[in-house]
Design an enzyme around this catalytic site. Sequence first.
Site, mmCIF file in Angstrom:
data_model
loop_
_atom_site.group_PDB
_atom_site.id
_atom_site.type_symbol
_atom_site.label_atom_id
_atom_site.label_comp_id
_atom_site.label_asym_id
_atom_site.label_seq_id
_atom_site.Cartn_x
_atom_site.Cartn_y
_atom_site.Cartn_z
ATOM 1 N N GLY A 16 101.274 -32.006 5.237
ATOM 2 C CA GLY A 16 99.937 -31.498 5.515
ATOM 3 C C GLY A 16 99.961 -30.008 5.816
ATOM 4 N N TYR A 66 88.081 -39.725 15.397
ATOM 5 C CA TYR A 66 89.190 -38.774 15.558
ATOM 6 C C TYR A 66 89.457 -38.500 17.037
ATOM 7 C CZ TYR A 66 91.993 -34.529 14.860
ATOM 8 O OH TYR A 66 93.005 -33.583 14.874
#
Length: 330
Positions: A27, A162
């Site tokens: 990422g 999240y």
Amino acid sequence: MTEAPAPESTSSSESAPRRVVVTGGAGFLGSHLCTELVARGWHVVCLDNFLTGSPANVAHLVQDPRFQLVRCDVTDFVHVPGEVDLVLHFASPASPVDYLKLPIQTLKVGSIGTGHALGLAKEKGARFLLASTSEVYGDPQEHPQREDYWGHVNPIGPRGVYDEAKRYAEALTTAYRTAHGVDTAIVRIFNTYGPRMRPYDGRAIPTFIRQALAGEPLTVAGDGSQTRSVCYVDDLVRGILALAESGHPGPVNIGNPHERTVLEIAEDVLAATGSTAGITFVERPQDDPTVRRPDTTLAQELLGWEPEVDWHQGLRRTVSWFERALVESA
């Protein structure tokens, strides 16, 4: 991409290179960590399922014998043969576009994935560092945010998948430390920018740069008066690794303590790109934080860390990277 082999035997354990597992290593943040760790002489095992990461982010490392790329979904299992000294758990969708599209995966990687990564650290006797987030503070009622602030989070709002995944991950990390004696640390990461951000990941800076380079008006949410503190990725990586090697459990805020309004950031992007497309204002998302700025006193006192890259310098570097990336992808 293969299963990570055990490290070669050595006659002296003191001379053996240290070995680190980075989940989510392909990422944006994970790839920068892998790059810096290899540069520091670590052997790096990068685990990623490429849900939001990309092999292209670590393509420059794949020929290095100190780097191994393993396709792995940490919510299924985590198995790494051989010795491991450090586990950096960075696997998770991190942008609003991603976690709103992938709510279940976000919750699972924060819960099941964190449990598997902690289990690996426990098995190997390794230090473990959790990549948490400033989102655990929610739309804060305390400003700037200190590590002892408990936050103001809407658990059933759109950002809750999240926020609560990371809050649970922090609780699980703490439980492994107290119940199992695992050497853990928690870093709370504030807004970060730099090369390898995806142009359509939904975060303000890559969105603004993409729009400016395309000659489109920049879309600023609300009136743009909400504030953000943005840290260049190289500074963030230094802070994370300083915490990883400190032995301190955290949580520790790592981010830039200097605030800018979203409108100011948009105006600076226009100036950096030379765009004359201007700015248009759009509806502000639900639960969008009004202010967000870390109190970094602990990082300064404990780690001797503070950001070094000037905002305008970091923005120029980021714009240059986007210019090259967009040409290459055309």
